[in-house]
Design an enzyme around this catalytic site. Sequence first.
Site, PDB file in Angstrom:
ATOM      1  N   HIS A 104     -14.102   8.551 -50.206  1.00  0.00           N
ATOM      2  CA  HIS A 104     -15.085   7.638 -49.611  1.00  0.00           C
ATOM      3  C   HIS A 104     -14.712   6.241 -50.121  1.00  0.00           C
ATOM      4  O   HIS A 104     -14.273   6.093 -51.265  1.00  0.00           O
ATOM      5  CB  HIS A 104     -16.502   7.893 -50.115  1.00  0.00           C
ATOM      6  N   ASP A 107     -15.929   5.556 -53.578  1.00  0.00           N
ATOM      7  CA  ASP A 107     -15.367   6.366 -54.677  1.00  0.00           C
ATOM      8  C   ASP A 107     -14.257   5.601 -55.373  1.00  0.00           C
ATOM      9  O   ASP A 107     -14.079   5.676 -56.579  1.00  0.00           O
ATOM     10  CB  ASP A 107     -14.652   7.639 -54.175  1.00  0.00           C
ATOM     11  N   GLU A 235     -18.862  16.381 -39.941  1.00  0.00           N
ATOM     12  CA  GLU A 235     -19.044  17.428 -40.963  1.00  0.00           C
ATOM     13  C   GLU A 235     -20.513  17.873 -40.966  1.00  0.00           C
ATOM     14  O   GLU A 235     -21.373  17.194 -41.540  1.00  0.00           O
ATOM     15  CB  GLU A 235     -18.637  16.884 -42.331  1.00  0.00           C
ATOM     16  N   GLU A 271     -17.607  22.866 -43.785  1.00  0.00           N
ATOM     17  CA  GLU A 271     -17.695  23.093 -45.236  1.00  0.00           C
ATOM     18  C   GLU A 271     -18.445  24.403 -45.503  1.00  0.00           C
ATOM     19  O   GLU A 271     -19.546  24.625 -44.980  1.00  0.00           O
ATOM     20  CB  GLU A 271     -18.424  21.917 -45.892  1.00  0.00           C
ATOM     21  N   HIS A 274     -22.037  24.214 -46.681  1.00  0.00           N
ATOM     22  CA  HIS A 274     -22.930  23.696 -45.650  1.00  0.00           C
ATOM     23  C   HIS A 274     -23.269  24.810 -44.660  1.00  0.00           C
ATOM     24  O   HIS A 274     -24.399  24.900 -44.170  1.00  0.00           O
ATOM     25  CB  HIS A 274     -22.296  22.527 -44.905  1.00  0.00           C
ATOM     26  N   ASP A 299     -13.679  21.746 -45.481  1.00  0.00           N
ATOM     27  CA  ASP A 299     -14.037  21.337 -46.840  1.00  0.00           C
ATOM     28  C   ASP A 299     -14.233  22.628 -47.617  1.00  0.00           C
ATOM     29  O   ASP A 299     -15.208  23.374 -47.415  1.00  0.00           O
ATOM     30  CB  ASP A 299     -15.293  20.455 -46.852  1.00  0.00           C
ATOM     31  N   ASP A 310     -26.629  22.640 -52.499  1.00  0.00           N
ATOM     32  CA  ASP A 310     -25.182  22.559 -52.296  1.00  0.00           C
ATOM     33  C   ASP A 310     -24.504  22.542 -53.661  1.00  0.00           C
ATOM     34  O   ASP A 310     -24.391  21.485 -54.272  1.00  0.00           O
ATOM     35  CB  ASP A 310     -24.943  21.233 -51.542  1.00  0.00           C
ATOM     36  N   ASP A 312     -21.379  23.355 -54.367  1.00  0.00           N
ATOM     37  CA  ASP A 312     -19.986  22.882 -54.268  1.00  0.00           C
ATOM     38  C   ASP A 312     -19.072  23.503 -55.328  1.00  0.00           C
ATOM     39  O   ASP A 312     -18.383  22.789 -56.072  1.00  0.00           O
ATOM     40  CB  ASP A 312     -19.926  21.346 -54.398  1.00  0.00           C
ATOM     41  N   ASP A 342     -13.566  20.136 -51.567  1.00  0.00           N
ATOM     42  CA  ASP A 342     -14.819  19.396 -51.797  1.00  0.00           C
ATOM     43  C   ASP A 342     -15.638  20.245 -52.782  1.00  0.00           C
ATOM     44  O   ASP A 342     -16.662  20.821 -52.419  1.00  0.00           O
ATOM     45  CB  ASP A 342     -15.542  19.188 -50.461  1.00  0.00           C
TER      46      ASP A 342
HETATM   47  C1  XUL Z   1     -21.630  16.281 -49.061  1.00  0.00           C
HETATM   48  C2  XUL Z   1     -20.244  16.339 -48.574  1.00  0.00           C
HETATM   49  C3  XUL Z   1     -19.536  15.036 -48.485  1.00  0.00           C
HETATM   50  C4  XUL Z   1     -18.585  14.927 -47.338  1.00  0.00           C
HETATM   51  C5  XUL Z   1     -17.962  13.578 -47.191  1.00  0.00           C
HETATM   52  O1  XUL Z   1     -22.283  17.483 -49.077  1.00  0.00           O
HETATM   53  O2  XUL Z   1     -19.730  17.399 -48.295  1.00  0.00           O
HETATM   54  O3  XUL Z   1     -18.905  14.809 -49.682  1.00  0.00           O
HETATM   55  O4  XUL Z   1     -17.556  15.861 -47.438  1.00  0.00           O
HETATM   56  O5  XUL Z   1     -18.885  12.548 -47.072  1.00  0.00           O
HETATM   57 CO    CO Z   2     -17.827  17.901 -47.647  1.00  0.00          CO
END
Ligand code: XUL
Ligand code: CO
Length: 441
Positions: A104, A107, A235, A271, A274, A299, A310, A312, A342
């Site tokens: 991003h 970032d 996404e 993702e 998600h 992702d 989430d 991750d 991710d």
């Molecule tokens: C948030 C997520 C983000 C996107 C990019 O849940 O997955 O990091 O991948 O904005």
């Molecule tokens: Co993501």
Amino acid sequence: MKKSRAHFPRIKPIAYEGPGSANPLAFRHYDPDEKIDGQTMSAHLRFSIAYWHSFRGMGADPFGPGTIQRPWEKGPDPVSIAQVRMDAAFEFFAKIRAPFWCFHDRDIAPEGRSLAESNRHLDRIVAHAKDLQRATGVKLLWGTANLFSSPRYMCGAATNPDAHVFAYAAAQVKKALDVTKQLGGQNYVFWGGREGYETLLNTNLKREQDHLAAFLHMAVDYAKSIGFTGQFLIEPKPKEPTKHQYDFDVASGVAFLRTYGLEKHFKFNIETNHATLAGHTFNHEIEVAAAQGMLGSIDANSGDLLLGWDTDQFNTDVKELTLAMTSILRAGGLGRGGFNFDAKLRRPSIDPEDLFLAHIGGMDAYALAFRLARRILAEGKFEDFVAARYASYDSGFGRDIEKRRVGFRELNKLVLGKLGEPKPRSGKQEFLENLLNAYLH
Ligand code: XUL
Ligand code: CO
């Protein structure tokens, strides 16, 4: 460019040692240089490292601050720190042998006191990233803009009730597209982090969706005007940070894109965590996107089914990944997309070495799934079973149904005449589950 000192001095580039290796800092399944169908495994899998988790995530959660130790996080000012951090990041990308990275805007470079100052910071860091990309050969899978952290975006960016915020977000994405192009980004991602609502009591849902569509059309037009040829990706995520996000899942994303005439310009970045937050499996989301020819990128992570948010995490579930990989390969692969980690370390995983161990696990699990999926597809047992299950649509009145050559009257006549009552056939789910397990164990 001056050579920076090593930030991971004790770790050598990770080598492939094969399934028998007991070395925790070696690959057991991911052999980046192995040729498969004339292409290296690295080119098939297109692994990517997510800058935000791996180089900005410090383990903070709502109950406490960061815990993770990153010795390079020091310097006279935020831009200098950002520069050293990026040296560490590219050393990591090269040593973990990932061909791509993703970021991003915020970032990689700190936000300034104005958009103009933020843009100047970004320009300095992007110049540095360009040098590091050249020096290491690591490429940009995708760029994106952070339209969710700043308080100005608390009620959304493109869906903000204030047109001033919409305009600011447009200016920010314009710059993010410029720098993604400068760095040769192969894709650009839109994740609608706060494009949704907390309560319908203060929300005009229809206007917000119209505004989001207008924003995406502006992005398409701008990209065209600067000659950015990367793929645009949506996404989906159902919730978090907002109560409800408009790009809830792939199916609602498809409906949104088609409603607003955007379907030719976008694919999906799916993702895993998600998908599960939306009440789907990872594989379901891949299949829905593939059915529309809109599978773009992944992702790569996983959630914890006992937690409602989430998390991750790095995904080491070979069964889940084999199902996903089989669907992806059957759909013809990800094209210019890739598998972007991710995923973040758990809060107590504080050593720089943990960053390597986590990615090795994720890359190996995907590589093993890739090998298994190729075997599954080569043997074709599932394909044959499914083809046989639908064979009645291959000829006769079944084919007429698919071709829309018959209607209720003709089918009614057939059933009352020679067809009569259909004969039930087993779905054989348990047989197929056993067949899948035979590949895994
Ligand atoms: C948030 C997520 C983000 C996107 C990019 O849940 O997955 O990091 O991948 O904005
Ligand atoms: Co993501």
